[in-house]
Scaffold this motif. Structure first.
Motif, PDB file in Angstrom:
ATOM      1  N   SER A 255       0.960  -1.114  -0.083  1.00 50.40           N
ATOM      2  CA  SER A 255       0.083  -0.115  -0.043  1.00 50.40           C
ATOM      3  C   SER A 255       0.932   1.266   0.091  1.00 50.40           C
ATOM      4  O   SER A 255       2.010   1.051   0.421  1.00 50.40           O
ATOM      5  N   GLU A 256       0.283   2.495  -0.502  1.00 57.80           N
ATOM      6  CA  GLU A 256       0.831   3.439  -0.714  1.00 57.80           C
ATOM      7  C   GLU A 256       1.110   4.259   0.688  1.00 57.80           C
ATOM      8  O   GLU A 256       0.094   4.150   1.602  1.00 57.80           O
ATOM      9  N   PRO A 257       1.975   4.829   1.352  1.00 54.18           N
ATOM     10  CA  PRO A 257       2.123   5.504   2.423  1.00 54.18           C
ATOM     11  C   PRO A 257       1.041   6.728   2.411  1.00 54.18           C
ATOM     12  O   PRO A 257       1.023   7.422   1.671  1.00 54.18           O
ATOM     13  N   ARG A 258       0.251   6.830   3.664  1.00 56.01           N
ATOM     14  CA  ARG A 258      -0.355   8.035   3.924  1.00 56.01           C
ATOM     15  C   ARG A 258       0.197   9.059   4.431  1.00 56.01           C
ATOM     16  O   ARG A 258       1.328   9.044   5.296  1.00 56.01           O
ATOM     17  N   PRO A 259       0.003  10.339   4.219  1.00 56.95           N
ATOM     18  CA  PRO A 259       0.537  11.331   4.739  1.00 56.95           C
ATOM     19  C   PRO A 259       0.259  11.464   6.385  1.00 56.95           C
ATOM     20  O   PRO A 259      -0.916  11.069   6.713  1.00 56.95           O
ATOM     21  N   GLY A 260       1.109  11.972   7.066  1.00 51.99           N
ATOM     22  CA  GLY A 260       1.106  12.021   8.712  1.00 51.99           C
ATOM     23  C   GLY A 260       1.098  10.782   9.226  1.00 51.99           C
ATOM     24  O   GLY A 260       0.608  10.588  10.324  1.00 51.99           O
ATOM     25  N   VAL A 261       1.452   9.632   8.445  1.00 56.66           N
ATOM     26  CA  VAL A 261       1.404   8.083   8.961  1.00 56.66           C
ATOM     27  C   VAL A 261       2.748   7.491   8.938  1.00 56.66           C
ATOM     28  O   VAL A 261       3.258   7.510   7.701  1.00 56.66           O
ATOM     29  N   LYS A 262       3.389   6.953   9.756  1.00 60.25           N
ATOM     30  CA  LYS A 262       4.584   6.287   9.719  1.00 60.25           C
ATOM     31  C   LYS A 262       4.441   4.860   9.940  1.00 60.25           C
ATOM     32  O   LYS A 262       3.666   4.456  10.811  1.00 60.25           O
ATOM     33  N   THR A 263       5.216   4.000   9.368  1.00 58.37           N
ATOM     34  CA  THR A 263       5.152   2.799   9.516  1.00 58.37           C
ATOM     35  C   THR A 263       6.314   2.155  10.372  1.00 58.37           C
ATOM     36  O   THR A 263       7.507   2.551  10.244  1.00 58.37           O
ATOM     37  N   LEU A 264       5.953   1.355  11.352  1.00 57.91           N
ATOM     38  CA  LEU A 264       6.950   0.781  12.417  1.00 57.91           C
ATOM     39  C   LEU A 264       6.896  -0.731  12.258  1.00 57.91           C
ATOM     40  O   LEU A 264       5.878  -1.518  12.435  1.00 57.91           O
ATOM     41  N   GLY A 265       8.333  -1.138  12.130  1.00 57.61           N
ATOM     42  CA  GLY A 265       8.540  -2.845  12.077  1.00 57.61           C
ATOM     43  C   GLY A 265       9.111  -3.013  13.515  1.00 57.61           C
ATOM     44  O   GLY A 265      10.019  -2.227  13.627  1.00 57.61           O
ATOM     45  N   ILE A 266       8.601  -3.921  14.282  1.00 59.70           N
ATOM     46  CA  ILE A 266       9.408  -4.268  15.460  1.00 59.70           C
ATOM     47  C   ILE A 266       9.618  -5.773  15.378  1.00 59.70           C
ATOM     48  O   ILE A 266       8.781  -6.460  14.837  1.00 59.70           O
TER      49      ILE A 266
END
Length: 105
Positions: free
Chosen positions: A2-13
Motif C-alpha cells: 500500500s501507498e504511505p499515507r501523509p502523516g502516518v509512519k510505518t513501524l516494524g518491530i
C-alpha cells in the motif's frame, strides 16, 4: 504494497515468539487487528511516560539541546557565505503552561 499515507509512519518491530503469540491472542480476544493493538500499546506507553515526574524536565532539556544544535548549524551555514553574526544568539526561553490551579491563584 500500500501507498504511505501523509502523516502516518510505518513501524516494524521484532518480538520474541512467545510475546508475539500472546500479543496476537490478546488482539484476537479484543477483536482488533495487530496494527490497532500496537497503536493502542504505543499510545499507552506515551501516556504513561508523560506522567513520570521528571518527564517534562527531560523534554525541556532535549528541546534546549535541539535549539543549541540548530544555532550552531545556522552559524556554520552563515559562515559558508561570509555572514558572521555579531554574537551567538542564546536560546530563547521556552514558556511553560500554567496548570489550572496555578492560573486561578
Amino acid at each position: 504494497m500500500s501507498e504511505p499515507r501523509p502523516g502516518v509512519k510505518t513501524l516494524g518491530i521484532k518480538l520474541p515468539d512467545a510475546l508475539h503469540a500472546q500479543f496476537t491472542l490478546v488482539a484476537q480476544l479484543d477483536r482488533i487487528s495487530l496494527a490497532d493493538a500496537a497503536l493502542r500499546a504505543v499510545e499507552l506507553y506515551v501516556a504513561t511516560k508523560r506522567q513520570e515526574e521528571d518527564f517534562a524536565a527531560r523534554a525541556t532539556a532535549a528541546l534546549e539541546e535541539i535549539e543549541r544544535e540548530a544555532a550552531a548549524r545556522r552559524g556554520a551555514i552563515e559562515g559558508l557565505f561570509g555572514e558572521t553574526p555579531d554574537k551567538p544568539e542564546a536560546p530563547k526561553p521556552t514558556s511553560r503552561r500554567k496548570s489550572a490551579t496555578s492560573e486561578s491563584e
